[in-house]
Motif scaffolding. Structure first.
Motif, PDB file in Angstrom:
ATOM      1  N   VAL A  73       1.048  -1.210  -0.180  1.00  0.00           N
ATOM      2  CA  VAL A  73      -0.141  -0.006  -0.042  1.00  0.00           C
ATOM      3  C   VAL A  73       0.908   1.436  -0.121  1.00  0.00           C
ATOM      4  O   VAL A  73       1.675   1.485   0.839  1.00  0.00           O
ATOM      5  N   ILE A  74       0.615   2.008  -1.079  1.00  0.00           N
ATOM      6  CA  ILE A  74       1.612   3.106  -1.181  1.00  0.00           C
ATOM      7  C   ILE A  74       0.595   4.452  -0.699  1.00  0.00           C
ATOM      8  O   ILE A  74      -0.521   4.361  -0.819  1.00  0.00           O
ATOM      9  N   GLY A  75       1.570   5.514  -0.527  1.00  0.00           N
ATOM     10  CA  GLY A  75       0.729   6.539  -0.057  1.00  0.00           C
ATOM     11  C   GLY A  75       0.142   7.514  -1.451  1.00  0.00           C
ATOM     12  O   GLY A  75       0.466   7.150  -2.482  1.00  0.00           O
ATOM     13  N   ARG A  76      -0.773   8.549  -0.915  1.00  0.00           N
ATOM     14  CA  ARG A  76      -1.524   9.124  -2.134  1.00  0.00           C
ATOM     15  C   ARG A  76      -0.226   9.634  -3.197  1.00  0.00           C
ATOM     16  O   ARG A  76      -0.682   9.884  -4.445  1.00  0.00           O
ATOM     17  N   HIS A  77       0.658  10.275  -2.568  1.00  0.00           N
ATOM     18  CA  HIS A  77       1.597  11.084  -3.686  1.00  0.00           C
ATOM     19  C   HIS A  77       2.889  10.084  -3.916  1.00  0.00           C
ATOM     20  O   HIS A  77       4.049  10.843  -4.197  1.00  0.00           O
ATOM     21  N   GLN A  78       2.583   8.988  -3.892  1.00  0.00           N
ATOM     22  CA  GLN A  78       4.066   8.196  -3.960  1.00  0.00           C
ATOM     23  C   GLN A  78       3.826   7.471  -5.442  1.00  0.00           C
ATOM     24  O   GLN A  78       3.171   7.440  -6.136  1.00  0.00           O
ATOM     25  N   ASN A  79       5.193   7.068  -5.696  1.00  0.00           N
ATOM     26  CA  ASN A  79       5.392   6.524  -7.114  1.00  0.00           C
ATOM     27  C   ASN A  79       5.869   5.029  -6.673  1.00  0.00           C
ATOM     28  O   ASN A  79       6.747   4.635  -6.007  1.00  0.00           O
ATOM     29  N   PRO A  80       4.833   4.139  -7.271  1.00  0.00           N
ATOM     30  CA  PRO A  80       5.101   2.679  -6.951  1.00  0.00           C
ATOM     31  C   PRO A  80       6.360   2.147  -7.538  1.00  0.00           C
ATOM     32  O   PRO A  80       6.988   1.131  -7.053  1.00  0.00           O
ATOM     33  N   TRP A  81       6.905   2.591  -8.810  1.00  0.00           N
ATOM     34  CA  TRP A  81       8.097   2.083  -9.174  1.00  0.00           C
ATOM     35  C   TRP A  81       9.308   2.588  -8.475  1.00  0.00           C
ATOM     36  O   TRP A  81      10.373   1.925  -8.289  1.00  0.00           O
ATOM     37  N   ARG A  98      -3.294   2.325  -3.502  1.00  0.00           N
ATOM     38  CA  ARG A  98      -2.777   3.687  -3.232  1.00  0.00           C
ATOM     39  C   ARG A  98      -3.843   3.840  -2.268  1.00  0.00           C
ATOM     40  O   ARG A  98      -5.178   3.964  -2.583  1.00  0.00           O
ATOM     41  N   ARG A  99      -3.502   4.393  -1.223  1.00  0.00           N
ATOM     42  CA  ARG A  99      -4.383   5.250  -0.306  1.00  0.00           C
ATOM     43  C   ARG A  99      -4.969   6.423  -0.509  1.00  0.00           C
ATOM     44  O   ARG A  99      -4.039   7.376  -1.306  1.00  0.00           O
ATOM     45  N   ARG A 100      -5.771   6.979   0.308  1.00  0.00           N
ATOM     46  CA  ARG A 100      -6.240   8.265   0.144  1.00  0.00           C
ATOM     47  C   ARG A 100      -5.313   9.359   1.150  1.00  0.00           C
ATOM     48  O   ARG A 100      -5.207  10.401   0.849  1.00  0.00           O
ATOM     49  N   SER A 101      -4.710   8.462   1.940  1.00  0.00           N
ATOM     50  CA  SER A 101      -3.858   9.598   2.951  1.00  0.00           C
ATOM     51  C   SER A 101      -2.443   9.527   2.476  1.00  0.00           C
ATOM     52  O   SER A 101      -2.071   8.821   1.382  1.00  0.00           O
ATOM     53  N   GLY A 102      -1.931  10.448   2.952  1.00  0.00           N
ATOM     54  CA  GLY A 102      -0.195  10.521   2.501  1.00  0.00           C
ATOM     55  C   GLY A 102       0.538   9.522   3.288  1.00  0.00           C
ATOM     56  O   GLY A 102       0.332   8.412   3.412  1.00  0.00           O
ATOM     57  N   GLY A 103       1.910   9.962   3.444  1.00  0.00           N
ATOM     58  CA  GLY A 103       2.844   8.796   4.170  1.00  0.00           C
ATOM     59  C   GLY A 103       3.339   7.829   3.307  1.00  0.00           C
ATOM     60  O   GLY A 103       3.543   8.254   2.113  1.00  0.00           O
ATOM     61  N   GLY A 104       4.172   7.055   3.766  1.00  0.00           N
ATOM     62  CA  GLY A 104       5.153   6.032   3.101  1.00  0.00           C
ATOM     63  C   GLY A 104       4.489   4.639   2.763  1.00  0.00           C
ATOM     64  O   GLY A 104       3.342   4.410   3.192  1.00  0.00           O
ATOM     65  N   THR A 105       5.219   3.890   2.104  1.00  0.00           N
ATOM     66  CA  THR A 105       4.799   2.540   1.829  1.00  0.00           C
ATOM     67  C   THR A 105       4.632   1.474   2.862  1.00  0.00           C
ATOM     68  O   THR A 105       5.758   1.483   3.636  1.00  0.00           O
ATOM     69  N   VAL A 106       3.828   0.740   2.891  1.00  0.00           N
ATOM     70  CA  VAL A 106       3.897  -0.366   3.897  1.00  0.00           C
ATOM     71  C   VAL A 106       3.396  -1.674   3.170  1.00  0.00           C
ATOM     72  O   VAL A 106       2.672  -1.730   2.316  1.00  0.00           O
ATOM     73  N   LYS A 194      11.929  -3.336  -2.000  1.00  0.00           N
ATOM     74  CA  LYS A 194      13.046  -2.690  -2.533  1.00  0.00           C
ATOM     75  C   LYS A 194      12.933  -2.729  -4.095  1.00  0.00           C
ATOM     76  O   LYS A 194      12.767  -3.651  -4.691  1.00  0.00           O
ATOM     77  N   THR A 195      12.807  -1.342  -4.463  1.00  0.00           N
ATOM     78  CA  THR A 195      12.926  -1.262  -5.867  1.00  0.00           C
ATOM     79  C   THR A 195      13.726  -1.828  -6.804  1.00  0.00           C
ATOM     80  O   THR A 195      15.074  -1.459  -6.183  1.00  0.00           O
ATOM     81  N   PRO A 196      13.870  -2.432  -7.935  1.00  0.00           N
ATOM     82  CA  PRO A 196      14.813  -2.801  -8.916  1.00  0.00           C
ATOM     83  C   PRO A 196      15.189  -1.911  -9.874  1.00  0.00           C
ATOM     84  O   PRO A 196      16.158  -2.121 -10.788  1.00  0.00           O
ATOM     85  N   TYR A 197      13.852  -0.821  -9.997  1.00  0.00           N
ATOM     86  CA  TYR A 197      14.010   0.071 -11.204  1.00  0.00           C
ATOM     87  C   TYR A 197      15.174   1.293 -10.777  1.00  0.00           C
ATOM     88  O   TYR A 197      15.295   1.751  -9.928  1.00  0.00           O
ATOM     89  N   ALA A 204       7.809  12.638  -6.074  1.00  0.00           N
ATOM     90  CA  ALA A 204       6.974  11.956  -5.331  1.00  0.00           C
ATOM     91  C   ALA A 204       7.485  11.813  -4.126  1.00  0.00           C
ATOM     92  O   ALA A 204       8.796  11.888  -3.484  1.00  0.00           O
ATOM     93  N   THR A 205       6.694  11.652  -2.944  1.00  0.00           N
ATOM     94  CA  THR A 205       7.017  11.352  -1.657  1.00  0.00           C
ATOM     95  C   THR A 205       7.840  10.192  -1.481  1.00  0.00           C
ATOM     96  O   THR A 205       7.210   9.078  -1.573  1.00  0.00           O
ATOM     97  N   PRO A 206       9.179  10.224  -0.810  1.00  0.00           N
ATOM     98  CA  PRO A 206       9.787   8.964  -0.665  1.00  0.00           C
ATOM     99  C   PRO A 206       9.680   8.236   0.752  1.00  0.00           C
ATOM    100  O   PRO A 206       9.231   9.000   1.701  1.00  0.00           O
ATOM    101  N   SER A 207       9.298   7.036   0.859  1.00  0.00           N
ATOM    102  CA  SER A 207       9.512   6.404   1.943  1.00  0.00           C
ATOM    103  C   SER A 207      10.691   6.403   2.553  1.00  0.00           C
ATOM    104  O   SER A 207      11.730   6.517   2.120  1.00  0.00           O
ATOM    105  N   VAL A 208      10.813   6.247   4.134  1.00  0.00           N
ATOM    106  CA  VAL A 208      11.913   6.362   4.999  1.00  0.00           C
ATOM    107  C   VAL A 208      11.913   4.744   5.393  1.00  0.00           C
ATOM    108  O   VAL A 208      11.450   4.357   6.284  1.00  0.00           O
TER     109      VAL A 208
END
Length: 373
Positions: A73-81, A98-106, A194-197, A204-208
């Motif tokens: 589940v990614i945040g509203r303003h994130q890039n899945p790639w 993709r959630r309606r809320s912000g924040g990071g990926t879980v 862990k992105t391979p791209y 986009a908002t990055p996860s920590v």
């Protein structure tokens, strides 16, 4: 009106009563605890939307409990790639939402508990919600070393993250939702997050990244139901309501009018991928062909999940410029999606010269292009 006739029997777990109940919308004040009977990520996110949009939260607080089958589940303003390994997720049949809320990926699976706290916006207090969870955990297992950080995370043993937070603040209502790692598959979690791209540039908002640990590693006797019940009990105590959980079927239109449309919208490609902030990809494909390595430079601009600009630079003697141009023109405007690119490439191949060598080179190029996605 009696809800969910297929769930007529009441189930007593610990001191919490779980049962279908008369229409919870008729309750106009006090606290309410709701638990989804679905493990589908899109249905459960749709319930969040529905409660936020339809329930009067002016004088009422709602706790929504839910668990999902494997999903990222990614945040509203994130890039899945940028956030996850989409190729691996497709192989393992792990959903992306993709959630309606912000924040990071879980990462979610059935070893992960999800909690959503709904209030009027003026009563929104995410720190108090997290403290409630910590209090419930310590009441259940006094030996647990858990505390809330200033970043609104819950840490175990002062270093391992067991809960992350996100929120949506509406004009008059708000919700804060968080995860709780109980017995999630940490190998899958670390693999898919862990992105391979390579070569992606985006605002986009990055996860920590964080080190994580399951609560069950500290106390193997725990179960997800025990944790859910402990949190529900603490919530009921703090809000001075009955220790009662109302079971919700997210597919029941008679109880949640319009819920099916919300679910469809959340699982649509246009929402999951199309809402990705504009980004670019600049990379070099090192293609191995007949004992030689062909370097192909690729530059793409992607907007609303579709290829807006496409440039492919490769040796002229390897693939005729006219064929490469056809490929580029076909890709421009298409979804940044391996299935769509493969379909387009296969269609174009039918109008290419009937040359086995040329077809092999064409297929190799297209296969490498799809690996960018």
């Amino acid at each position: 009106m009696v809800l969910w006739s297929s769930l007529k029997s009441c189930l007593q777990l610990s001191c919490i009563l779980k049962t279908p109940k008369a229409d919870f919308r008729s309750t106009t004040s006090g606290g309410l605890i709701i638990q989804s009977i679905s493990n589908d990520i899109y249905q459960n996110l749709a319930v969040e939307d529905w409660i936020h949009d339809h329930m009067n939260l002016e004088n009422r607080q709602v706790l929504f409990l839910w668990r999902n089958s494997p999903a990222v589940v990614i945040g509203r303003h994130q890039n899945p790639w940028q956030e996850c390994n989409l190729r691996l997720m497709r192989q393992k049949n792990i959903k992306l939402a993709r959630r309606r809320s912000g924040g990071g990926t879980v990462y979610h699976d059935l070893g992960n508990i999800n909690l959503t706290f709904f209030t009027a916006r003026k009563k929104y207090e995410r720190m108090e919600n997290l403290k409630l969870i910590v209090k419930a955990l310590k009441a259940l297992c006094p030996q647990l070393d858990v505390h809330v950080t200033d970043r609104y995370d819950i840490l175990l043993d002062r270093q391992f993250k067991i809960s992350g937070t996100a929120a949506k603040l509406g004009r008059t209502t708000a919700y804060h939702h968080c995860t709780l790692l109980c017995n999630a598959d940490k190998f899958v979690l670390s693999s898919v997050l862990k992105t391979p791209y390579k070569g992606i540039k985006s605002n986009a908002t990055p996860s920590v990244p964080a080190s994580v640990k399951n609560l069950f590693e500290e106390d193997p006797s725990l179960t997800c139901e025990m944790l859910l019940d402990a949190i529900a009990e603490e919530y009921a105590t703090q809000h001075q309501i009955d220790h009662h959980i109302t079971l919700v079927n997210p597919a029941d239109e008679t109880v949640l009018p319009g819920i099916s449309n919300k679910t469809k919208e959340l699982q649509a490609w246009e929402w999951v991928y199309g809402k990705t902030p504009k980004f670019s990809v600049s990379t070099c494909l090192n293609m191995v062909y007949k004992d030689s390595v062909i370097d192909v430079k690729v530059d793409l601009d992607v907007k609303h999940g579709r290829i807006e600009v496409c440039n492919i630079d490769l040796p002229e003697q390897w693939l005729p410029p006219a064929l490469c141009s056809k490929l580029v023109n076909s890709f421009t405007g298409s979804k940044f999606c391996p299935n769509e690119i493969t379909t387009l490439a296969t269609t174009l191949l039918r109008v290419c010269p009937q040359d086995d060598e040329m077809h092999s080179r064409w297929n190799l190029l297209c296969e490498n292009m799809t690996r960018l996605m």
